[in-house]
Structures are given as C-alpha cells and as structure tokens.
Design an enzyme around this catalytic site. Structure first.
Site, PDB file in Angstrom:
ATOM      1  N   GLY A  63      27.595 -11.386  62.755  1.00 44.45           N
ATOM      2  CA  GLY A  63      28.266 -11.605  61.560  1.00 44.45           C
ATOM      3  C   GLY A  63      28.091 -12.321  60.755  1.00 44.45           C
ATOM      4  O   GLY A  63      27.191 -13.059  59.400  1.00 44.45           O
ATOM      5  N   ASP A  64      27.757 -13.808  61.393  1.00 43.71           N
ATOM      6  CA  ASP A  64      27.296 -14.888  60.783  1.00 43.71           C
ATOM      7  C   ASP A  64      25.641 -15.433  60.740  1.00 43.71           C
ATOM      8  O   ASP A  64      24.531 -15.476  60.031  1.00 43.71           O
ATOM      9  CB  ASP A  64      27.829 -16.339  61.692  1.00 43.71           C
ATOM     10  CG  ASP A  64      28.824 -16.541  61.143  1.00 43.71           C
ATOM     11  OD1 ASP A  64      29.919 -16.261  60.322  1.00 43.71           O
ATOM     12  OD2 ASP A  64      29.464 -16.924  62.263  1.00 43.71           O
ATOM     13  N   LEU A  65      24.383 -14.427  62.456  1.00 43.69           N
ATOM     14  CA  LEU A  65      23.228 -14.584  62.430  1.00 43.69           C
ATOM     15  C   LEU A  65      22.794 -13.201  60.991  1.00 43.69           C
ATOM     16  O   LEU A  65      21.982 -14.678  60.111  1.00 43.69           O
ATOM     17  CB  LEU A  65      23.060 -14.545  63.372  1.00 43.69           C
ATOM     18  CG  LEU A  65      23.780 -15.236  64.401  1.00 43.69           C
ATOM     19  CD1 LEU A  65      23.344 -14.925  65.927  1.00 43.69           C
ATOM     20  CD2 LEU A  65      23.726 -16.851  63.974  1.00 43.69           C
ATOM     21  N   GLN A  88      28.682 -11.704  54.706  1.00 38.52           N
ATOM     22  CA  GLN A  88      29.160 -10.734  56.069  1.00 38.52           C
ATOM     23  C   GLN A  88      28.792  -9.373  56.202  1.00 38.52           C
ATOM     24  O   GLN A  88      27.750  -8.980  57.059  1.00 38.52           O
ATOM     25  CB  GLN A  88      29.657 -11.767  56.879  1.00 38.52           C
ATOM     26  CG  GLN A  88      29.231 -13.382  56.558  1.00 38.52           C
ATOM     27  CD  GLN A  88      30.578 -13.651  57.313  1.00 38.52           C
ATOM     28  OE1 GLN A  88      31.162 -14.307  56.702  1.00 38.52           O
ATOM     29  NE2 GLN A  88      30.107 -14.568  58.817  1.00 38.52           N
TER      30      GLN A  88
END
Length: 402
Positions: free
Chosen positions: A172-174, A204
């Site tokens: 989700g972050d990446l 996200q």
C-alpha cells in the site's frame, strides 16, 4: 547536485515510507531534497530497527537510512508563525513539495495547497494519503494494511481454503510511492513548460486497486468477484509454484513453444507427443492440467535442486528459483545491476541497502549516500538557499521555530 533532476528543489514534509520513499527517488535522480522535520517530533522511523551502532546513545536507524538517503536535514516547527514564514520562504525557492499528512492537517496549520500555490504558482504539491483528498473517507487515518484491505488486494491474496493474507510487504505504501513519483514528474514537466503548478493527489487505496490486474474488469464485465487462488493464475496453466529437491521454483512455460522446449529438456517424448496436451488451450483446462500436466512437472522437478533446475532450464524457459532475501542479495545478477549499494556512516559502520531500479544511461542515479541527521543542514539551507543572516538564524532558533 548532478543527475537528471539536478537543479530541482524538493521540500519533503513526509514521514514513515510512502512519502519519504517518493522524495528519495527524486533525490537519487539528482534533485536537492530538503527533509523537513519537527525539532520536537522528528520522523518516528528514526526509532525503527535495525540499527547501525550498538550504543543506545549512538545508533542510527537503517530503516530510516534506506528511505531518506541523499537528503538535507532541516527542522521547522510549523505551529509557530516564524516556522510558517520559513516554510513560505522555502516554497518560494522550491519546485516540488511532498507531504503525507492526513488530508486537512496542512490546512489547519495554515500552509496547505491553497495557501502555498499563491506563494509559488509553479509549485508542484504532491499529497499522499490513505483515501485521497476527496471522497467521504478522505479524512480517515490509514496505514499500509488499510490500503490492502480497502483496495481489494487483501481479499484476493492467499489460498482458497484459508483466510485472506496480506501481501508480505508494505505494498500500500510502495504502490503509492511509485504513482506519486510518476505524478510528480508529470506535473513538474507541465510546470516547467507553462509555469503552472498543480496538486498531485495520490491515495494508497487507489494505488492498491490499480494493482489488482483483471479483478475490476472481471467484475464489471462478467460479474465475477476475484477469489484467492494461492500461487495459481486465474486461467493460465502451467503458471505456478512447484517443489523441487531443496525448495521451490516458479515455472510458467504455458505457451506451445515453451512447453515443447520443456518436454525436450526433460527428455519426455511421451508428453511432447501427447495429443491431449498439445495446445495451450488444452493445457489451460483445469482437469487436463491437474491430471496430465501438473503430475509431469512434479515428476520432472523432484530430483533436481533449485540451482540445477536453473542451470538446466533457466536460459530456455520461464523457470526461476524462489529465492530468500539472502540469496537475492548475494546473487550475481543483483551485483551486476548494482541493486545493493553502500553508504558510509563513519564510526557507526556501513549500511548496505537496496539500490535504485531506474537505470539512466546518461544521467545515472546516485543512491549510495547516507541519510540526514535531524536538522543537520538547517543553517546551511537558510544561509545558502534563502540568504538568512546568522543573526536571523539565531533568533529563529531562540524562538523555537527551527
């Protein structure tokens, strides 16, 4: 600075991963990135393990170092009017600002997009958040797992007879990092051409949803809801994880060409000449695959190690050993691609971390640099970029604004 983004000035107001990694990519590519932290509440990943150094009073987070390398350290207290003034002066000199606060936070501080666009009309303002700047959920707090759950990916991941499993990294972050980087560069190109900045709004949840392959169209076209398939593909076969003597390999030789080559490599003339599995579409049929294709693959691979299978077939068909991270780090391909780089932290030691996947032939990235200490370059930035005098800096520090 040198690199493709040399001359681009980025203000980084982010913390944790999605925002810091976005600005770090820009730093690797040559931008001057000013990492702005609160002097009283810096990026809390500075406390994340693992650490370089052993002494509790003299150690540095390798986690922070990997996602903040090559940045200049700067401190501002945005709760103070003098701090807001310093940020405004920075924005006048900047090309990009990146933040990943919950939507509304920057507005409450009086330094949101609508304010800063008036300070610098060509500013690219990149905002990364859980649900985006709009919509009924926009103000909710979110983490990586929030995005995996709300973007649909979590429900699709795992085996059909077991509960859903999160993807084993912070996807989700990446994913938000990568979309924010692309959006920032697109907006920067527009600003350079027209003088007009804009808001780059990346969520996200949106980013995760965009990674779900055919799940959306399978639902909108055929009404199918994606199910957990384990290591299988929804229709392509063989395209799966298979055991071997010392572990597992991925094999995806589903085309007629690759199937024929594989039969030859494993000296199986019977399989090569079997008319019931001669075509790709025949092998896609589940019953045919389970009764005639998969058993052959299990038999072929059982007596070989991962390395032996790689040597035998890796150059000819899509067969790849499933490697642990130690094997990845030590691999010759990793070294050839310079995907592990080192940064010198003096007495604390050397940090080896992942490199920069973007390889530019004329303006290569520069990922092998250490991350900043809290506020390490505050005075230098104020003096050299903004022209503040020593007396002005002393007064800002006395007031607690920096």
């Amino acid at each position: 600075m040198v690199g493709a983004l040399a001359g681009v000035v980025v203000i980084d107001l982010t913390r944790v991963v999605a925002g810091p990694y976005c600005s770090q990519i820009l730093a690797d590519l040559g931008a001057t990135v000013i990492k702005v932290e609160s002097p009283h509440d810096p990026d809390y990943t500075r406390g994340f393990p693992p650490f370089l150094g052993q002494d509790d009073g003299d150690k540095f987070s390798a986690f922070y170092g990997q996602f903040n390398r090559g940045k200049l350290g700067f401190t501002i207290d945005l709760s103070k009017e003098d701090g807001k003034r310093v940020l405004s002066d920075l924005v006048k000199k900047a090309d990009v600002l990146v933040e990943n606060f919950r939507p509304g936070t920057m507005d409450k501080l009086g330094v949101g997009w609508e304010v800063l666009r008036k300070v610098n009309p060509r500013l690219v303002y990149t905002a990364i958040s859980g649900y985006g700047q709009t919509g009924p959920l926009s103000r909710r707090p979110a983490y990586d797992n929030t995005a995996q759950a709300s973007g649909g990916l979590w429900s699709m991941n795992g085996f059909p007879d077991r509960p859903a499993v999160r993807v084993g990294t912070i996807i989700g972050d990446l994913s938000a990092t990568l979309f924010a980087s692309a959006g920032t560069l697109a907006a920067l190109r527009h600003a350079e051409r027209t003088g007009q900045g804009q808001l780059v709004d990346v969520a996200q949840t949106d980013s995760v949803m965009a990674l779900t392959e055919a799940a959306v169209i399978n639902y909108t076209v055929d009404g199918q809801i994606a199910e957990r398939l384990g290591n299988e593909h929804s229709f392509v076969k063989p395209y799966d994880l298979y055991p071997c003597k010392d572990g597992y390999v991925f094999f995806g030789g589903y085309t007629d060409k690759f199937w024929r080559i594989t039969c030859e490599l494993f000296n199986d003339a019977e399989a090569a000449n079997d008319p019931s599995i001669a075509t790709m579409n025949q092998r896609f049929e589940r019953e045919t695959y389970e009764t005639k294709v998969r058993p052959r693959l299990l038999k072929w691979f059982a007596d070989y190690t991962k390395a032996e299978l790689d040597d035998l077939a890796g150059e000819h068909v899509p067969l790849t050993p499933v490697k642990n991270i130690a094997e990845v780090v030590e691999a010759e391909q990793t070294k050839a691609r310079e995907m592990v780089v080192s940064a010198d932290y003096g007495d604390l030691g050397t940090l080896e971390m992942f490199g920069q996947p973007i390889k530019l032939s004329e303006t290569p990235a520069n990922p092998g640099r250490r991350a900043n200490l809290v506020g390490e370059h505050t005075d230098a930035v104020l003096q050299r970029l903004l022209g503040y005098s020593e007396e002005e800096i002393t007064e800002l520090r006395r007031s607690g604004a920096i």
